[in-house]
Design a protein around this motif. Sequence first.
Motif, PDB file in Angstrom:
ATOM      1  N   VAL A   3     -13.654  -2.023 -26.418  1.00  0.00           N
ATOM      2  CA  VAL A   3     -13.302  -0.861 -26.105  1.00  0.00           C
ATOM      3  C   VAL A   3     -14.508   0.138 -26.177  1.00  0.00           C
ATOM      4  CG1 VAL A   3     -11.543   1.009 -26.524  1.00  0.00           C
ATOM      5  CG2 VAL A   3     -10.899  -1.235 -26.635  1.00  0.00           C
ATOM      6  N   GLU A   4     -14.960   0.777 -25.282  1.00  0.00           N
ATOM      7  CA  GLU A   4     -16.046   1.561 -25.443  1.00  0.00           C
ATOM      8  C   GLU A   4     -15.422   3.157 -25.409  1.00  0.00           C
ATOM      9  OE1 GLU A   4     -19.628   1.282 -23.621  1.00  0.00           O
ATOM     10  OE2 GLU A   4     -19.420  -1.062 -23.256  1.00  0.00           O
ATOM     11  N   VAL A  66      -6.218  -7.476 -45.983  1.00  0.00           N
ATOM     12  CA  VAL A  66      -5.601  -7.980 -45.144  1.00  0.00           C
ATOM     13  C   VAL A  66      -5.107  -6.620 -44.332  1.00  0.00           C
ATOM     14  CG1 VAL A  66      -3.399  -9.069 -44.670  1.00  0.00           C
ATOM     15  CG2 VAL A  66      -4.746  -9.954 -46.497  1.00  0.00           C
ATOM     16  N   GLY A  67      -4.664  -5.798 -44.895  1.00  0.00           N
ATOM     17  CA  GLY A  67      -4.057  -4.538 -44.079  1.00  0.00           C
ATOM     18  C   GLY A  67      -5.253  -4.062 -43.187  1.00  0.00           C
ATOM     19  N   ILE A  68      -6.510  -3.856 -43.586  1.00  0.00           N
ATOM     20  CA  ILE A  68      -7.544  -3.320 -42.853  1.00  0.00           C
ATOM     21  C   ILE A  68      -7.954  -4.331 -41.543  1.00  0.00           C
ATOM     22  CG2 ILE A  68     -10.066  -2.699 -42.756  1.00  0.00           C
ATOM     23  CD1 ILE A  68      -7.789  -0.401 -43.721  1.00  0.00           C
ATOM     24  N   GLY A  69      -7.986  -5.793 -42.132  1.00  0.00           N
ATOM     25  CA  GLY A  69      -8.224  -6.650 -41.261  1.00  0.00           C
ATOM     26  C   GLY A  69      -7.197  -6.732 -39.965  1.00  0.00           C
ATOM     27  N   THR A  74      -9.859  -4.506 -32.015  1.00  0.00           N
ATOM     28  CA  THR A  74     -10.926  -4.305 -30.850  1.00  0.00           C
ATOM     29  C   THR A  74     -12.453  -4.106 -31.670  1.00  0.00           C
ATOM     30  OG1 THR A  74     -10.796  -1.999 -31.170  1.00  0.00           O
ATOM     31  CG2 THR A  74      -9.364  -3.102 -29.538  1.00  0.00           C
ATOM     32  N   ILE A  75     -13.371  -3.989 -30.666  1.00  0.00           N
ATOM     33  CA  ILE A  75     -14.851  -4.004 -31.062  1.00  0.00           C
ATOM     34  C   ILE A  75     -15.185  -2.712 -30.188  1.00  0.00           C
ATOM     35  CG2 ILE A  75     -17.215  -4.688 -31.032  1.00  0.00           C
ATOM     36  CD1 ILE A  75     -16.194  -7.486 -31.282  1.00  0.00           C
ATOM     37  N   ASN A  76     -15.804  -1.870 -30.793  1.00  0.00           N
ATOM     38  CA  ASN A  76     -16.129  -0.613 -30.147  1.00  0.00           C
ATOM     39  C   ASN A  76     -17.694  -0.566 -30.436  1.00  0.00           C
ATOM     40  OD1 ASN A  76     -16.984   1.861 -29.201  1.00  0.00           O
ATOM     41  ND2 ASN A  76     -15.566   3.204 -30.377  1.00  0.00           N
ATOM     42  N   PRO A  77     -18.621  -0.784 -29.515  1.00  0.00           N
ATOM     43  CA  PRO A  77     -20.204  -0.554 -29.750  1.00  0.00           C
ATOM     44  C   PRO A  77     -20.588   0.695 -30.090  1.00  0.00           C
ATOM     45  CG  PRO A  77     -19.596  -1.075 -27.474  1.00  0.00           C
ATOM     46  CD  PRO A  77     -18.325  -1.138 -28.215  1.00  0.00           C
ATOM     47  N   HIS A  78     -19.971   1.925 -29.865  1.00  0.00           N
ATOM     48  CA  HIS A  78     -20.467   3.167 -30.057  1.00  0.00           C
ATOM     49  C   HIS A  78     -19.833   3.664 -31.501  1.00  0.00           C
ATOM     50  CE1 HIS A  78     -21.440   2.966 -26.273  1.00  0.00           C
ATOM     51  NE2 HIS A  78     -20.466   2.620 -25.855  1.00  0.00           N
TER      52      HIS A  78
END
Length: 151
Positions: A3-4, A66-69, A74-78
């Motif tokens: 997600v950008e 675990v909760g944060i995991g 999603t991965i946001n490169p920004h």
Amino acid sequence: MIVEEYFEDYEIGFTRTTFGRTISEADILAHAGHTGDFFPHHMDKEWCATQPFKRRIAHGTLVFSVGIGLTASTINPHAMSYGYDKLRFVRPVHIGDTIKAKATITQKRDHPRKPDYGYVHEAIEITNQSDETVLVCDHLYLVNRKEALAA
């Protein structure tokens, strides 16, 4: 999923909730091995039975991890995690409890020295299967801006 989103794209009040994850005895054993925390509160079933809480308690740091995991879908490169503040273990989590996380954007602010970045604050609330809060913290992101602020 990628997600950008830039700093300007984050909206205060946006909330996301994760699926649940049941904490197992194996989780507690693995976490104790990773951290060296073998306190009887986590490891000694017989001793715990003599205490007011009666059952083994999952490590607070395990519940946090675990909760944060669960929120890392999603991965946001920004954006990158800048850390966590105001972490509190509100109530114990036991073997067999299922936790889930809710993350809500609460604040955005300019970076004081880097005009091409901003901070985004996210309130994290981890609850158990009874919707009781077990952990809270604030997550900070360092996020690129679409356009740098004028100097």
